[in-house]
Scaffold this motif. Structure first.
Motif, PDB file in Angstrom:
ATOM      1  N   HIS A  85       0.822  -1.221   0.000  1.00 54.96           N
ATOM      2  CA  HIS A  85       0.000   0.000   0.000  1.00 54.96           C
ATOM      3  C   HIS A  85       0.858   1.275   0.000  1.00 54.96           C
ATOM      4  N   GLU A  88      -0.962   4.638  -1.079  1.00 53.19           N
ATOM      5  CA  GLU A  88      -1.914   5.083  -0.050  1.00 53.19           C
ATOM      6  C   GLU A  88      -1.178   5.696   1.141  1.00 53.19           C
ATOM      7  N   LYS A  89      -0.090   5.051   1.558  1.00 54.50           N
ATOM      8  CA  LYS A  89       0.672   5.568   2.690  1.00 54.50           C
ATOM      9  C   LYS A  89       1.302   6.924   2.378  1.00 54.50           C
ATOM     10  N   ILE A  92      -1.411   9.492   2.742  1.00 57.00           N
ATOM     11  CA  ILE A  92      -1.707   9.698   4.168  1.00 57.00           C
ATOM     12  C   ILE A  92      -0.607  10.523   4.817  1.00 57.00           C
ATOM     13  N   THR A 113       3.664   3.626   7.798  1.00 57.34           N
ATOM     14  CA  THR A 113       2.862   4.809   7.478  1.00 57.34           C
ATOM     15  C   THR A 113       3.451   6.047   8.145  1.00 57.34           C
ATOM     16  N   ASP A 229      -3.702   3.053   6.877  1.00 57.13           N
ATOM     17  CA  ASP A 229      -4.328   2.733   5.600  1.00 57.13           C
ATOM     18  C   ASP A 229      -5.470   1.754   5.844  1.00 57.13           C
ATOM     19  N   THR A 252      -6.676   8.512   6.912  1.00 60.39           N
ATOM     20  CA  THR A 252      -6.691   7.228   6.213  1.00 60.39           C
ATOM     21  C   THR A 252      -6.891   7.466   4.730  1.00 60.39           C
ATOM     22  N   ASP A 253      -6.999   6.393   3.941  1.00 63.59           N
ATOM     23  CA  ASP A 253      -7.057   6.565   2.488  1.00 63.59           C
ATOM     24  C   ASP A 253      -8.433   6.308   1.894  1.00 63.59           C
ATOM     25  N   THR A 254      -9.343   5.665   2.623  1.00 67.30           N
ATOM     26  CA  THR A 254     -10.695   5.441   2.132  1.00 67.30           C
ATOM     27  C   THR A 254     -11.692   5.680   3.263  1.00 67.30           C
TER      28      THR A 254
END
Length: 277
Positions: A85, A88-89, A92, A113, A229, A252-254
Motif C-alpha cells: 500500500h 496510499e501511505k 496519508i 505509514t 491505511d 486514512t485513504d478510504t
C-alpha cells in the motif's frame, strides 16, 4: 511423491518457498517431513526455507513445521510491510504532515505509514524549524539525511532525536529505556501508526513492548494523529495503546466503516481521507 522427476532440475529456493506457502495457505500449516517427501530435498533445506519465510513474516514456526501467522500475535518484518500500500501511505503521510507548522515539535511512532509522514516532513517548507523525536530507525534515517543535505547546502537544519531502546522486527526502539526517556518529553504533535484498528478498542499492536512505548509516545503529545491505511480496519493486535477518545485526528485513504464514523462524531476527532483525486 516428489515434485521433481528423475530428469527434472532441482527446484530453486524461491520455488520451494512458494510451494511451502501454498501448502500453508491450503491446509493452515505444513510438516517438515511432508515437504521433504513432496519436494525431494533434505530436511535441512526445508528448515532453512521455513526460516526465511519466518523472517519475512509469512509463516510462524512450530515444532516440526510451520503454520499460518496469527494476525494478532505475529509482527511482520518491516521490509514486508513497507512494500504494501505504498501509494496510499504516501498520500496519508502528506495529509498528516500538512498539520505541522513552523517551530513545532513532533513525535513519530515506528511503522511504515509514519515513515511516510517522515518523508513528507522532509519536503515541509518549515522543516528547518522543526524538532522531530522518534523511536523509528527508518524515520530517523530519512530525516537525518534531509538534515545533512541541508547542512551541506549551508541551510538551517531540523533537530532530529532518536530514542534508545531494544530493536523490534518493525525497526522500532522499545522498552524501559525508551519509556523513561519519553516521560520528560512534550511535543505538539504525535503521529501514531498501528498494526490494527477497531473503533471499540482503538489502535493495536502485536508487540507488547511496542504497545507500552507507543502509549508513552501518546502521552508526550498535545494532539495525537493516527495514520492508518484501510488494510488496518478490523485487524486485531494483542494490546491496545490508544483509544479513539485520545485522538485529535485519524488520517486514512478510504472512507471507513459506520462504526468509525460514529466514533469520530462521539469523541470529536477529525476524520481525514487522503484520496487520490
Amino acid at each position: 511423491m516428489s515434485a521433481e522427476g528423475p530428469d527434472s532440475p532441482p527446484l530453486l529456493a524461491r520455488q520451494r518457498q512458494q510451494q511451502i506457502l501454498a501448502a500453508v495457505g491450503q491446509h493452515g500449516g505444513v510438516r517438515v517431513a511432508d515437504m521433504v517427501e513432496q519436494l525431494g530435498v533434505s530436511e535441512m533445506t526445508i528448515r532453512r526455507d521455513i526460516t526465511i519465510l519466518v523472517r519475512r513474516g509469512l509463516v510462524a514456526r512450530v515444532h516440526g513445521g510451520a503454520v499460518a501467522p496469527s494476525r494478532s500475535a505475529l509482527e511482520p518484518a518491516f521490509a514486508v510491510k513497507e512494500g504494501q500500500h505504498q501509494a496510499e501511505k504516501a498520500r496519508i503521510g502528506a495529509v498528516a504532515a500538512s498539520r505541522v507548522e513552523a517551530g513545532d515539535a513532533v513525535a513519530l511512532s515506528a511503522g511504515t505509514t509514519t515513515l511516510a509522514v517522515a518523508r513528507a516532513l522532509t519536503a515541509h517548507p518549515d522543516l528547518a524549524t522543526l524538532t522531530v523525536i522518534t523511536n523509528s530507525l527508518p524515520a530517523a534515517d530519512v530525516l537525518h539525511r534531509a538534515s545533512m543535505q541541508a547542512r551541506e547546502n549551508s541551510r538551517p537544519s531540523p533537530t532530529i532525536v532518536l530514542t534508545g531502546g531494544e530493536r523490534t522486527p518493525s525497526d522500532a526502539l522499545v522498552g524501559p529505556a525508551t519509556v523513561d526517556y519519553l516521560r520528560a518529553v512534550r511535543v505538539d504533535w504525535v503521529f501514531l501508526g498501528a498494526h490494527g484498528f477497531d473503533p471499540a478498542v482503538g489502535l493495536m499492536t502485536p508487540n507488547l513492548q511496542e504497545a507500552a512505548t507507543n502509549a508513552a509516545l501518546l502521552a508526550t503529545g498535545r494532539s495525537a494523529v493516527a495514520v492508518l491505511d484501510a488494510s488496518k480496519w478490523g485487524v486485531r493486535g494483542l494490546r491496545s495503546f490508544c483509544g479513539v477518545e485520545d485522538l485529535a485526528a485519524l488520517v486514512t485513504d478510504t472512507r471507513p466503516d459506520e462504526e468509525t464514523l460514529a466514533a469520530a462524531t462521539t469523541y470529536d476527532f477529525s476524520l481525514e481521507i487522503a484520496s487520490d483525486d
